[in-house]
Design a protein around this motif. Structure first.
Motif, PDB file in Angstrom:
ATOM      1  N   MET A  56       0.845  -1.180   0.000  1.00  0.00           N
ATOM      2  CA  MET A  56       0.000   0.000   0.000  1.00  0.00           C
ATOM      3  C   MET A  56       0.893   1.248   0.000  1.00  0.00           C
ATOM      4  N   THR A  57       0.598   2.153  -0.886  1.00  0.00           N
ATOM      5  CA  THR A  57       1.318   3.419  -0.944  1.00  0.00           C
ATOM      6  C   THR A  57       0.606   4.433  -0.057  1.00  0.00           C
ATOM      7  N   PRO A  58       1.305   5.020   0.903  1.00  0.00           N
ATOM      8  CA  PRO A  58       0.657   6.042   1.747  1.00  0.00           C
ATOM      9  C   PRO A  58       0.224   7.248   0.915  1.00  0.00           C
ATOM     10  N   LEU A  59      -0.920   7.804   1.258  1.00  0.00           N
ATOM     11  CA  LEU A  59      -1.467   8.968   0.573  1.00  0.00           C
ATOM     12  C   LEU A  59      -1.484  10.171   1.504  1.00  0.00           C
ATOM     13  N   THR A  60      -1.547  11.363   0.921  1.00  0.00           N
ATOM     14  CA  THR A  60      -1.713  12.590   1.709  1.00  0.00           C
ATOM     15  C   THR A  60      -3.168  13.021   1.607  1.00  0.00           C
ATOM     16  N   TYR A  61      -3.680  13.526   2.717  1.00  0.00           N
ATOM     17  CA  TYR A  61      -5.092  13.903   2.808  1.00  0.00           C
ATOM     18  C   TYR A  61      -5.262  15.305   3.375  1.00  0.00           C
ATOM     19  N   THR A  62      -6.329  15.943   2.936  1.00  0.00           N
ATOM     20  CA  THR A  62      -6.893  17.109   3.602  1.00  0.00           C
ATOM     21  C   THR A  62      -8.369  16.801   3.814  1.00  0.00           C
ATOM     22  N   LEU A  63      -8.868  17.094   4.984  1.00  0.00           N
ATOM     23  CA  LEU A  63     -10.293  16.937   5.266  1.00  0.00           C
ATOM     24  C   LEU A  63     -10.939  18.315   5.291  1.00  0.00           C
ATOM     25  N   VAL A  64     -12.159  18.403   4.792  1.00  0.00           N
ATOM     26  CA  VAL A  64     -12.951  19.628   4.851  1.00  0.00           C
ATOM     27  C   VAL A  64     -14.142  19.325   5.749  1.00  0.00           C
ATOM     28  N   VAL A  65     -14.253  20.063   6.842  1.00  0.00           N
ATOM     29  CA  VAL A  65     -15.319  19.828   7.820  1.00  0.00           C
ATOM     30  C   VAL A  65     -16.301  20.989   7.765  1.00  0.00           C
ATOM     31  N   ASN A  66     -17.531  20.711   7.347  1.00  0.00           N
ATOM     32  CA  ASN A  66     -18.588  21.725   7.283  1.00  0.00           C
ATOM     33  C   ASN A  66     -19.534  21.663   8.474  1.00  0.00           C
ATOM     34  N   GLY A  67     -19.483  20.570   9.216  1.00  0.00           N
ATOM     35  CA  GLY A  67     -20.414  20.387  10.327  1.00  0.00           C
ATOM     36  C   GLY A  67     -19.931  21.063  11.601  1.00  0.00           C
ATOM     37  N   PRO A  68     -20.879  21.514  12.430  1.00  0.00           N
ATOM     38  CA  PRO A  68     -20.528  22.226  13.665  1.00  0.00           C
ATOM     39  C   PRO A  68     -19.881  21.308  14.694  1.00  0.00           C
ATOM     40  N   LEU A  69     -19.280  21.923  15.687  1.00  0.00           N
ATOM     41  CA  LEU A  69     -18.635  21.195  16.776  1.00  0.00           C
ATOM     42  C   LEU A  69     -19.615  20.225  17.430  1.00  0.00           C
ATOM     43  N   TYR A  70     -20.807  20.676  17.713  1.00  0.00           N
ATOM     44  CA  TYR A  70     -21.863  19.827  18.276  1.00  0.00           C
ATOM     45  C   TYR A  70     -23.151  20.084  17.512  1.00  0.00           C
ATOM     46  N   VAL A  98      -2.455  16.037   6.195  1.00  0.00           N
ATOM     47  CA  VAL A  98      -1.718  17.296   6.110  1.00  0.00           C
ATOM     48  C   VAL A  98      -2.483  18.401   6.813  1.00  0.00           C
ATOM     49  N   SER A  99      -3.792  18.484   6.536  1.00  0.00           N
ATOM     50  CA  SER A  99      -4.565  19.586   7.120  1.00  0.00           C
ATOM     51  C   SER A  99      -6.040  19.229   7.214  1.00  0.00           C
ATOM     52  N   VAL A 100      -6.716  19.990   8.074  1.00  0.00           N
ATOM     53  CA  VAL A 100      -8.174  19.944   8.174  1.00  0.00           C
ATOM     54  C   VAL A 100      -8.640  21.376   7.987  1.00  0.00           C
ATOM     55  N   PHE A 101      -9.512  21.590   7.001  1.00  0.00           N
ATOM     56  CA  PHE A 101     -10.040  22.916   6.711  1.00  0.00           C
ATOM     57  C   PHE A 101     -11.483  22.957   7.203  1.00  0.00           C
ATOM     58  N   PHE A 102     -11.745  23.811   8.170  1.00  0.00           N
ATOM     59  CA  PHE A 102     -13.084  23.944   8.755  1.00  0.00           C
ATOM     60  C   PHE A 102     -13.806  25.083   8.049  1.00  0.00           C
ATOM     61  N   TYR A 103     -14.947  24.780   7.471  1.00  0.00           N
ATOM     62  CA  TYR A 103     -15.681  25.734   6.633  1.00  0.00           C
ATOM     63  C   TYR A 103     -17.141  25.776   7.070  1.00  0.00           C
ATOM     64  N   GLN A 104     -17.827  26.833   6.726  1.00  0.00           N
ATOM     65  CA  GLN A 104     -19.224  27.042   7.106  1.00  0.00           C
ATOM     66  C   GLN A 104     -19.359  26.861   8.618  1.00  0.00           C
ATOM     67  N   ASP A 105     -20.355  26.098   9.080  1.00  0.00           N
ATOM     68  CA  ASP A 105     -20.522  25.905  10.530  1.00  0.00           C
ATOM     69  C   ASP A 105     -19.393  25.092  11.146  1.00  0.00           C
ATOM     70  N   GLY A 106     -18.588  24.478  10.322  1.00  0.00           N
ATOM     71  CA  GLY A 106     -17.443  23.719  10.820  1.00  0.00           C
ATOM     72  C   GLY A 106     -16.434  24.565  11.579  1.00  0.00           C
ATOM     73  N   VAL A 107     -16.438  25.877  11.323  1.00  0.00           N
ATOM     74  CA  VAL A 107     -15.483  26.752  12.023  1.00  0.00           C
ATOM     75  C   VAL A 107     -15.711  26.747  13.526  1.00  0.00           C
ATOM     76  N   THR A 108     -16.889  26.344  13.976  1.00  0.00           N
ATOM     77  CA  THR A 108     -17.153  26.310  15.420  1.00  0.00           C
ATOM     78  C   THR A 108     -16.281  25.269  16.126  1.00  0.00           C
ATOM     79  N   ASN A 109     -15.689  24.352  15.376  1.00  0.00           N
ATOM     80  CA  ASN A 109     -14.748  23.394  15.965  1.00  0.00           C
ATOM     81  C   ASN A 109     -13.526  24.098  16.520  1.00  0.00           C
ATOM     82  N   GLY A 110     -13.269  25.317  16.067  1.00  0.00           N
ATOM     83  CA  GLY A 110     -12.092  26.066  16.485  1.00  0.00           C
ATOM     84  C   GLY A 110     -12.314  27.024  17.635  1.00  0.00           C
ATOM     85  N   THR A 111     -13.444  26.952  18.302  1.00  0.00           N
ATOM     86  CA  THR A 111     -13.683  27.860  19.414  1.00  0.00           C
ATOM     87  C   THR A 111     -12.933  27.418  20.670  1.00  0.00           C
TER      88      THR A 111
END
Length: 131
Positions: A1-15, A38-51
């Motif tokens: 298996m060849t390792p892959l690089t990932y970015t996740l985009v999270v649109n859902g709120p913290l809760y 590599v990274s997680v990009f929090f977008y829309q209501d997903g930004v609430t994960n960063g509070t």
């Protein structure tokens, strides 16, 4: 298996939905399988994960802290979309100062970024997965 690089985009709120928790579980699983998140990009209501102001009950999973631990343990960039975050009252120290807001509330290990960061991830990572 060849390792892959990932970015996740999270649109859902913290809760309030399963989206962010599912993204976190997926992140842990892909790292365990030897891939690189590599990274997680929090977008829309997903930004609430960063509070920094979330205080879950003692018997609840602290997802905000879990994201922070993941970032530290595996050198993952946690990025909140700056425009979406500002609309939802999530401000870095720099943004708070720029907008004359008394206090910042972006959690440690999170940074604010523009959509250009997401576009770059889409061009450079092997996989970008949205939750």
């Amino acid at each position: 298996m060849t390792p892959l690089t990932y970015t996740l985009v999270v649109n859902g709120p913290l809760y309030g939905s399963q989206s962010a928790r599912s993204a976190y579980q997926f992140a842990r699983a892909l790292i365990q399988k030897g891939h690189t998140l590599v990274s997680v990009f929090f977008y829309q209501d997903g930004v609430t994960n960063g509070t920094a102001l979330s205080v879950p009950a003692n018997d609840e999973f602290d997802l905000a802290k879990a994201w922070q631990s993941l970032a530290v343990e595996h050198h993952v960039r946690l990025e909140t979309c700056v425009a979406a975050a500002l609309r939802r009252g999530i401000l870095s120290e720099e943004e708070a100062s720029q907008h004359n807001v008394f206090k910042d509330n972006l959690a440690g290990e999170f940074v604010q970024a523009g959509l250009g960061s997401l576009a770059e991830a889409m061009l450079t990572q092997d996989r970008v997965i949205q939750f």
